[in-house]
Write a protein that holds these residues in place. Structure first.
Motif, PDB file in Angstrom:
ATOM      1  N   LEU A   1       0.862  -1.332   0.096  1.00  0.00           N
ATOM      2  CA  LEU A   1       0.006  -0.022   0.162  1.00  0.00           C
ATOM      3  C   LEU A   1       0.812   1.186  -0.103  1.00  0.00           C
ATOM      4  O   LEU A   1       0.578   2.227  -0.590  1.00  0.00           O
ATOM      5  N   ILE A   2       1.853   1.209   0.712  1.00  0.00           N
ATOM      6  CA  ILE A   2       3.010   2.421   0.669  1.00  0.00           C
ATOM      7  C   ILE A   2       3.375   2.620  -0.664  1.00  0.00           C
ATOM      8  O   ILE A   2       3.556   3.589  -1.083  1.00  0.00           O
ATOM      9  N   SER A   3       4.047   1.475  -1.220  1.00  0.00           N
ATOM     10  CA  SER A   3       4.305   1.501  -2.586  1.00  0.00           C
ATOM     11  C   SER A   3       3.412   2.155  -3.451  1.00  0.00           C
ATOM     12  O   SER A   3       3.689   3.050  -4.375  1.00  0.00           O
ATOM     13  N   ILE A   4       2.228   1.683  -3.685  1.00  0.00           N
ATOM     14  CA  ILE A   4       1.066   2.033  -4.281  1.00  0.00           C
ATOM     15  C   ILE A   4       0.965   3.673  -4.274  1.00  0.00           C
ATOM     16  O   ILE A   4       0.624   4.614  -5.198  1.00  0.00           O
ATOM     17  N   ALA A   5       0.956   4.156  -2.818  1.00  0.00           N
ATOM     18  CA  ALA A   5       0.492   5.515  -2.641  1.00  0.00           C
ATOM     19  C   ALA A   5       1.582   6.387  -3.135  1.00  0.00           C
ATOM     20  O   ALA A   5       1.308   7.463  -3.584  1.00  0.00           O
ATOM     21  N   ALA A   6       2.883   5.953  -2.869  1.00  0.00           N
ATOM     22  CA  ALA A   6       3.975   6.668  -3.165  1.00  0.00           C
ATOM     23  C   ALA A   6       3.906   6.825  -4.824  1.00  0.00           C
ATOM     24  O   ALA A   6       4.152   7.957  -5.196  1.00  0.00           O
ATOM     25  N   ALA A   7       3.836   5.830  -5.605  1.00  0.00           N
ATOM     26  CA  ALA A   7       3.432   6.015  -7.105  1.00  0.00           C
ATOM     27  C   ALA A   7       2.417   7.069  -7.489  1.00  0.00           C
ATOM     28  O   ALA A   7       2.560   7.642  -8.216  1.00  0.00           O
TER      29      ALA A   7
END
Length: 197
Positions: free
Chosen positions: A40-46
């Motif tokens: 989720l962190i990775s998706i939100a950062a993208a």
């Protein structure tokens, strides 16, 4: 709650759904799998990177439409000076384009390759890029464009690197032995696919 009923859904809800739709099953896994939280962190950062690009392009578009820095600052909740300081360099860069070059904007990582290859059929090829835009120049030949991850190159068969990289993407262009299509579509025509035929 249905996303079809606009009265029940906030902009935040729509954005959250759009972000999570890219990873089916992630919401369910958040209750039991710590790794899901890292995803989720990775998706939100993208998503944050993409929305920053979109915001920069929107500011450029507003300036081209005649909006003042004061108006843009009001919408952003900052002063005129702060808006101009943060986005002015991108706007000026996008405005300083020669007669046989133009800016293709706004673009996203989802649309840019289609737009570049549409323009390439008319002899336009990428020479530089930045957040949400490509600067293209015209030639008498058709061009094709290609995107790779990091420094992985396509075959060396005529590919020329465009710019110096944006996040993890690298962009390439090469001329084809085919004359460019006739006509003179605008940048907006390429971006919206409003082309003849």
């Amino acid at each position: 709650m249905s996303l079809d009923n606009a009265s029940e859904v906030t902009g935040w809800d729509r954005l959250a759904h759009a972000i999570l739709d890219g990873r089916p099953g992630l919401v369910e896994r958040l209750a039991t799998d710590p790794q899901a939280h890292l995803e989720l962190i990775s998706i939100a950062a993208a998503a944050r990177s993409e929305t920053a690009v979109l915001l920069s392009a929107a500011v450029t578009s507003a300036r081209r439409a005649g909006c003042t820095w004061g108006q843009i600052g009001d919408v952003l909740g900052v002063s005129r000076q702060a808006a101009q300081q943060q986005y002015g360099e991108d706007v000026e860069t996008n405005a300083n384009v020669g007669q046989e070059s133009m800016m293709l904007a706004p673009l996203t990582s989802f649309t840019e390759m289609e737009v570049l290859n549409r323009a390439g059929r008319y002899g336009w090829h990428g020479v530089d890029f930045g957040p949400a835009y490509f600067r293209v120049e015209r030639d008498t030949r058709q061009w094709e464009h290609f995107r790779t991850v990091l420094t992985i190159m396509p075959s060396t068969d005529g590919w020329q690197r465009i710019g110096w990289g944006w996040m993890w993407w690298r962009y390439w262009a090469r001329p084809l032995n085919t004359p460019a299509l006739t006509g003179n579509p605008s940048a907006a025509d390429f971006v919206t696919n409003n082309l003849p035929g």
